[in-house]
Design a protein around this motif. Structure first.
Motif, PDB file in Angstrom:
ATOM      1  N   ALA A 225     -88.415   0.031 -23.957  1.00 46.15           N
ATOM      2  CA  ALA A 225     -88.721  -0.851 -25.084  1.00 46.15           C
ATOM      3  C   ALA A 225     -88.866  -2.296 -24.609  1.00 46.15           C
ATOM      4  CB  ALA A 225     -87.611  -0.746 -26.129  1.00 46.15           C
ATOM      5  N   GLY A 226     -89.912  -2.974 -25.084  1.00 46.24           N
ATOM      6  CA  GLY A 226     -90.121  -4.378 -24.755  1.00 46.24           C
ATOM      7  C   GLY A 226     -90.821  -4.641 -23.446  1.00 46.24           C
ATOM      8  N   VAL A 227     -91.299  -3.592 -22.781  1.00 44.79           N
ATOM      9  CA  VAL A 227     -91.916  -3.781 -21.468  1.00 44.79           C
ATOM     10  C   VAL A 227     -93.370  -4.268 -21.590  1.00 44.79           C
ATOM     11  CG1 VAL A 227     -92.883  -1.466 -21.102  1.00 44.79           C
ATOM     12  CG2 VAL A 227     -91.939  -2.734 -19.161  1.00 44.79           C
ATOM     13  N   GLY A 228     -93.968  -4.130 -22.776  1.00 46.21           N
ATOM     14  CA  GLY A 228     -95.318  -4.655 -22.994  1.00 46.21           C
ATOM     15  C   GLY A 228     -96.387  -3.629 -23.297  1.00 46.21           C
ATOM     16  N   LYS A 229     -95.985  -2.414 -23.634  1.00 45.60           N
ATOM     17  CA  LYS A 229     -96.958  -1.339 -23.892  1.00 45.60           C
ATOM     18  C   LYS A 229     -97.869  -1.684 -25.077  1.00 45.60           C
ATOM     19  CE  LYS A 229     -93.748   1.751 -24.663  1.00 45.60           C
ATOM     20  NZ  LYS A 229     -92.520   0.924 -24.555  1.00 45.60           N
ATOM     21  N   SER A 230     -97.259  -1.946 -26.211  1.00 41.51           N
ATOM     22  CA  SER A 230     -98.035  -2.241 -27.421  1.00 41.51           C
ATOM     23  C   SER A 230     -98.789  -3.561 -27.293  1.00 41.51           C
ATOM     24  CB  SER A 230     -97.113  -2.299 -28.645  1.00 41.51           C
ATOM     25  OG  SER A 230     -96.470  -1.055 -28.827  1.00 41.51           O
ATOM     26  N   MET A 231     -98.193  -4.514 -26.618  1.00 42.17           N
ATOM     27  CA  MET A 231     -98.825  -5.826 -26.432  1.00 42.17           C
ATOM     28  C   MET A 231    -100.155  -5.683 -25.692  1.00 42.17           C
ATOM     29  SD  MET A 231     -97.019  -9.159 -24.735  1.00 42.17           S
ATOM     30  CE  MET A 231     -97.663 -10.811 -24.989  1.00 42.17           C
ATOM     31  N   ILE A 232    -100.167  -4.836 -24.674  1.00 40.49           N
ATOM     32  CA  ILE A 232    -101.387  -4.625 -23.894  1.00 40.49           C
ATOM     33  C   ILE A 232    -102.429  -3.859 -24.704  1.00 40.49           C
ATOM     34  CG2 ILE A 232    -102.314  -3.364 -21.899  1.00 40.49           C
ATOM     35  CD1 ILE A 232     -99.787  -4.204 -20.368  1.00 40.49           C
ATOM     36  N   MET A 349     -95.233   5.396 -25.435  1.00 40.71           N
ATOM     37  CA  MET A 349     -93.994   6.145 -25.652  1.00 40.71           C
ATOM     38  C   MET A 349     -92.886   5.593 -24.759  1.00 40.71           C
ATOM     39  SD  MET A 349     -94.929   9.715 -23.646  1.00 40.71           S
ATOM     40  CE  MET A 349     -93.232  10.351 -23.664  1.00 40.71           C
ATOM     41  N   ASN A 350     -91.660   5.784 -25.224  1.00 40.12           N
ATOM     42  CA  ASN A 350     -90.497   5.438 -24.419  1.00 40.12           C
ATOM     43  C   ASN A 350     -90.219   6.565 -23.435  1.00 40.12           C
ATOM     44  OD1 ASN A 350     -90.087   3.009 -25.784  1.00 40.12           O
ATOM     45  ND2 ASN A 350     -88.834   3.967 -27.358  1.00 40.12           N
ATOM     46  N   PRO A 351     -89.475   6.295 -22.373  1.00 35.46           N
ATOM     47  CA  PRO A 351     -89.171   7.369 -21.418  1.00 35.46           C
ATOM     48  C   PRO A 351     -88.071   8.302 -21.904  1.00 35.46           C
ATOM     49  CG  PRO A 351     -88.193   5.314 -20.699  1.00 35.46           C
ATOM     50  CD  PRO A 351     -88.988   4.988 -21.915  1.00 35.46           C
ATOM     51  N   LEU A 358     -85.952   3.625 -18.031  1.00 31.99           N
ATOM     52  CA  LEU A 358     -86.620   2.922 -16.932  1.00 31.99           C
ATOM     53  C   LEU A 358     -86.280   1.435 -16.896  1.00 31.99           C
ATOM     54  CD1 LEU A 358     -90.189   4.524 -17.223  1.00 31.99           C
ATOM     55  CD2 LEU A 358     -88.355   5.147 -15.636  1.00 31.99           C
ATOM     56  N   SER A 359     -85.296   1.017 -17.701  1.00 32.13           N
ATOM     57  CA  SER A 359     -84.936  -0.397 -17.754  1.00 32.13           C
ATOM     58  C   SER A 359     -83.622  -0.649 -17.025  1.00 32.13           C
ATOM     59  CB  SER A 359     -84.812  -0.858 -19.206  1.00 32.13           C
ATOM     60  OG  SER A 359     -83.644  -0.317 -19.797  1.00 32.13           O
ATOM     61  N   LYS A 360     -83.203  -1.905 -17.023  1.00 32.53           N
ATOM     62  CA  LYS A 360     -81.942  -2.279 -16.378  1.00 32.53           C
ATOM     63  C   LYS A 360     -80.756  -1.962 -17.270  1.00 32.53           C
ATOM     64  CE  LYS A 360     -84.305  -5.978 -13.876  1.00 32.53           C
ATOM     65  NZ  LYS A 360     -84.507  -7.446 -13.722  1.00 32.53           N
ATOM     66  N   LYS A 361     -81.020  -1.623 -18.508  1.00 31.67           N
ATOM     67  CA  LYS A 361     -79.941  -1.251 -19.434  1.00 31.67           C
ATOM     68  C   LYS A 361     -79.523   0.200 -19.200  1.00 31.67           C
ATOM     69  CE  LYS A 361     -81.709  -4.343 -23.027  1.00 31.67           C
ATOM     70  NZ  LYS A 361     -82.262  -4.412 -24.401  1.00 31.67           N
ATOM     71  N   GLU A 362     -78.346   0.534 -19.646  1.00 32.31           N
ATOM     72  CA  GLU A 362     -77.824   1.893 -19.456  1.00 32.31           C
ATOM     73  C   GLU A 362     -78.447   2.856 -20.454  1.00 32.31           C
ATOM     74  OE1 GLU A 362     -73.565   4.333 -19.490  1.00 32.31           O
ATOM     75  OE2 GLU A 362     -73.604   2.176 -19.841  1.00 32.31           O
ATOM     76  N   CYS A 363     -78.926   3.979 -19.954  1.00 33.04           N
ATOM     77  CA  CYS A 363     -79.494   5.019 -20.821  1.00 33.04           C
ATOM     78  C   CYS A 363     -78.370   5.854 -21.416  1.00 33.04           C
ATOM     79  CB  CYS A 363     -80.442   5.908 -20.019  1.00 33.04           C
ATOM     80  SG  CYS A 363     -81.130   7.290 -20.972  1.00 33.04           S
ATOM     81  N   ARG A 364     -78.423   6.099 -22.724  1.00 30.65           N
ATOM     82  CA  ARG A 364     -77.363   6.836 -23.427  1.00 30.65           C
ATOM     83  C   ARG A 364     -77.749   8.288 -23.695  1.00 30.65           C
ATOM     84  NH1 ARG A 364     -78.276   2.232 -26.406  1.00 30.65           N
ATOM     85  NH2 ARG A 364     -79.154   3.460 -28.130  1.00 30.65           N
ATOM     86  N   CYS A 365     -78.888   8.709 -23.163  1.00 28.88           N
ATOM     87  CA  CYS A 365     -79.420  10.038 -23.494  1.00 28.88           C
ATOM     88  C   CYS A 365     -78.975  11.080 -22.465  1.00 28.88           C
ATOM     89  CB  CYS A 365     -80.937  10.009 -23.550  1.00 28.88           C
ATOM     90  SG  CYS A 365     -81.594   8.751 -24.649  1.00 28.88           S
ATOM     91  N   TYR A 388    -102.789   7.677 -17.302  1.00 29.21           N
ATOM     92  CA  TYR A 388    -101.365   7.650 -17.626  1.00 29.21           C
ATOM     93  C   TYR A 388    -100.681   6.682 -16.666  1.00 29.21           C
ATOM     94  CZ  TYR A 388     -96.447   8.908 -17.333  1.00 29.21           C
ATOM     95  OH  TYR A 388     -95.081   8.851 -17.279  1.00 29.21           O
ATOM     96  N   LEU A 389     -99.845   5.818 -17.208  1.00 25.83           N
ATOM     97  CA  LEU A 389     -99.131   4.865 -16.359  1.00 25.83           C
ATOM     98  C   LEU A 389     -97.703   4.701 -16.859  1.00 25.83           C
ATOM     99  CD1 LEU A 389     -99.599   2.881 -13.941  1.00 25.83           C
ATOM    100  CD2 LEU A 389     -99.782   1.086 -15.668  1.00 25.83           C
ATOM    101  N   GLN A 390     -96.791   4.805 -15.933  1.00 22.55           N
ATOM    102  CA  GLN A 390     -95.375   4.560 -16.245  1.00 22.55           C
ATOM    103  C   GLN A 390     -95.071   3.089 -15.956  1.00 22.55           C
ATOM    104  OE1 GLN A 390     -91.895   6.403 -13.993  1.00 22.55           O
ATOM    105  NE2 GLN A 390     -92.016   7.751 -15.768  1.00 22.55           N
ATOM    106  N   MET A 391     -94.739   2.349 -16.975  1.00 18.64           N
ATOM    107  CA  MET A 391     -94.495   0.909 -16.843  1.00 18.64           C
ATOM    108  C   MET A 391     -93.009   0.621 -16.667  1.00 18.64           C
ATOM    109  SD  MET A 391     -97.062  -0.491 -19.841  1.00 18.64           S
ATOM    110  CE  MET A 391     -96.511  -2.193 -19.656  1.00 18.64           C
ATOM    111  N   THR A 392     -92.700  -0.278 -15.762  1.00 19.96           N
ATOM    112  CA  THR A 392     -91.313  -0.702 -15.536  1.00 19.96           C
ATOM    113  C   THR A 392     -91.242  -2.227 -15.641  1.00 19.96           C
ATOM    114  OG1 THR A 392     -91.743  -0.772 -13.147  1.00 19.96           O
ATOM    115  CG2 THR A 392     -90.773   1.253 -14.033  1.00 19.96           C
ATOM    116  N   GLU A 393     -90.027  -2.733 -15.830  1.00 15.80           N
ATOM    117  CA  GLU A 393     -89.841  -4.181 -15.883  1.00 15.80           C
ATOM    118  C   GLU A 393     -90.140  -4.777 -14.508  1.00 15.80           C
ATOM    119  OE1 GLU A 393     -85.840  -4.600 -17.163  1.00 15.80           O
ATOM    120  OE2 GLU A 393     -86.224  -3.882 -19.186  1.00 15.80           O
ATOM    121  N   ASP A 394     -90.868  -5.891 -14.480  1.00 14.00           N
ATOM    122  CA  ASP A 394     -91.148  -6.539 -13.198  1.00 14.00           C
ATOM    123  C   ASP A 394     -90.976  -8.054 -13.321  1.00 14.00           C
ATOM    124  OD1 ASP A 394     -93.445  -7.566 -14.387  1.00 14.00           O
ATOM    125  OD2 ASP A 394     -94.788  -6.111 -13.477  1.00 14.00           O
ATOM    126  N   ASP A 395     -90.886  -8.706 -12.199  1.00 14.86           N
ATOM    127  CA  ASP A 395     -90.690 -10.156 -12.156  1.00 14.86           C
ATOM    128  C   ASP A 395     -91.992 -10.884 -11.833  1.00 14.86           C
ATOM    129  OD1 ASP A 395     -87.924  -9.865 -12.648  1.00 14.86           O
ATOM    130  OD2 ASP A 395     -87.572  -9.429 -10.521  1.00 14.86           O
TER     131      ASP A 395
END
Length: 490
Positions: A225-232, A349-351, A358-365, A388-395
């Motif tokens: 969530a928030g990685v930029g999928k919908s924005m793009i 979609m989310n992972p 795929l984020s720095k936060k802890e997955c609860r699933c 198909y592309l798997q997006m991850t947070e980047d700097d």
């Protein structure tokens, strides 16, 4: 010998997913004065009797002491459009006139003062009509005059028909930039309401979006969530290829039906239904009569499913055939209507259900929850998605503007138009011009990954778009390798 009863015939039409011609027959008979409309007229059409009476009387028309009978033919076709007001009124007004209007299609709603008004379905009716001469409201005449091959005659009030002068509206031009390829014009805007320069980083995702836009390839982004999928994907609309006049007209037809302004801007549709949308809302039809669904309304543009796995399973599985055949069939009791579906399908979609995998936060699933979540998207549906592309947070802080991306889209667009197809829509028997070492790499991938013929064809189409963007005459190994990177691993 008694004089033969005279019948005046006026051509009109209604819109019920497609244009359906209606012949308005009017006759006066010796009987108690009255006004009857027959031929499966709905309440809206039956109410036209009062509008027409008021409009004609307010413009000094004297009704004869006879019974007026109006027949709407074919009698077995339900009519529910107020565009029949004007042809019915003219059938009465011109009953004893020798004026021949057999070449004209007449459409318009009447006000009580005799004003001729446009309705949302007029544009759609004219687009689907065989008639080349149209009489309608002055307010829509300029817009209709953009349709090639027709003459439009606009009127403000019914009183203008007492001394009828037919002067066609001068054709107007589309206010947009254009390029000419093979003696045909294609229109575009170079101003971007949403710009890719607002997207920081995500270089790979922006590259995938460029390829998707250039070849009209279906695309799926997966990421937290928030990685930029919908924005793009929301910005993807503004770098899509230029539009032909036919595509613009068909897009404006949808605008008219939805009571949006007909502006003739060459911007492709963007439809983003909520994941709770029903099957009829997406595909059309339904118990209350056939309607165009989101997939048909997105024709020539983008259909975006955000939160893809949360859509109803039945909706997702029924997407497969339209994405493959680029057609959809809406069935009714009396007829079946087929639409062309030339869309770019985009998904996000989310992972995992919590969105943090795929984020720095802890997955609860749990693993089972993740598996169930991803299994909602079947392999046959994934097989219809080219990128198909798997997006991850980047700097990364790199920036690319929509203007820069659109320049590359134009390069690829010109090559594809000369070829005759967008790359995503190439026929299955298409012969690709591919370099030997690129072909060898593809053969190895087919063997190692056990790729199906459909997957092989999909990779070649994407590789062709990459070659077009780079202005290469042949598909080289770099194009094949990049295309392989956009394949979803199972």
């Amino acid at each position: 010998m008694e004089k033969e009863t005279k019948t005046k015939k006026i051509n009109s039409a209604i819109f019920d997913l497609i244009t359906k011609e209606v012949e308005v027959e009017t006759t006066f008979i010796k009987a108690l004065p009255g006004f009857s409309i027959v031929g499966l007229a709905s309440n809206a059409v039956q109410e036209s009797k009062e509008r027409i009476k008021a409009a004609l009387l307010n413009n000094d028309f004297a009704f004869p002491p006879l019974k007026i009978i109006v027949n709407l033919s074919p009698a077995n076709l339900p009519k529910n459009s107020t565009v029949l007001d004007l042809p019915i009124a003219l059938g009465i007004l011109l009953q004893n006139s020798e004026l021949d209007l057999s070449e004209y299609l007449i459409l318009g709603e009447l006000g009580l003062d005799g004003a001729i008004k446009e309705t949302p379905d007029i544009f759609s009716i004219v687009l689907g009509s065989k008639y080349k001469k149209i009489i309608t409201a002055k307010s829509i005449a300029d817009k209709l005059s953009l349709i090639p091959g027709i003459e439009v005659y606009g009127f403000n009030n019914i009183n203008e028909f007492f001394n009828l002068k037919l002067t066609p509206t001068k054709p107007t031009n589309i206010n947009a930039k254009s390029i000419e390829i093979n003696a045909k014009k294609y229109y575009y805007l170079d101003k971007f309401k949403l710009d890719f320069k607002d997207v920081k980083g995500q270089k790979n995702a922006k590259r995938a979006a460029l390829i998707s836009a250039s070849g009209m390839h279906n695309i799926l982004f997966e990421g937290s969530a928030g990685v930029g999928k919908s924005m793009i994907i929301n910005r993807l609309r503004y770098i899509l290829p230029p539009m032909s006049l036919k595509e613009i007209l068909e897009t404006q037809k949808v605008n008219a039906l939805e009571n949006r302004e007909i502006d003739f801007k060459p911007i492709r549709p963007f439809r983003m239904p909520h994941h709770s949308s029903s099957k009829p809302a997406i595909f059309g039809g339904g118990s209350r009569g056939a309607k165009m669904g989101e997939i048909a309304l997105a024709n020539h543009g983008i259909l975006f499913f955000d939160e893809l796995p949360y859509f109803n399973k039945d909706v997702l599985e029924n997407l497969r055939l339209p994405l493959q055949e680029r057609k959809i069939l809406i069935s009714r009791v009396n007829n079946k209507i087929e639409y062309n579906i030339n869309i770019l399908f985009a998904g996000a979609m989310n992972p995992c259900p919590c969105g943090n995998l795929l984020s720095k936060k802890e997955c609860r699933c749990s693993e089972l929850e993740i598996k169930r979540y991803k299994n909602r998207i079947s392999e046959p549906l994934i097989d219809r998605i080219d990128l198909y592309l798997q997006m991850t947070e980047d700097d990364d802080t790199s920036v690319v503007s929509s203007k820069e991306m659109f320049k590359k889209v134009l390069i690829a667009f010109e090559r594809q138009i000369k070829r005759g197809y967008f790359n995503a829509r190439l026929p299955e028997n298409w012969k690709f011009n591919i370099e030997k070492d690129a072909s060898e790499i593809l053969d190895k991938a087919i063997t190692n990954f056990n790729l199906s013929k459909r997957s092989e064809f999909k990779i070649l189409k994407v590789a062709q778009t990459i070659a077009d963007i780079e202005n290469y005459d042949k598909i080289n190994k770099n194009a094949i390798l990049e295309a392989l990177n956009y394949r979803k691993r199972t």
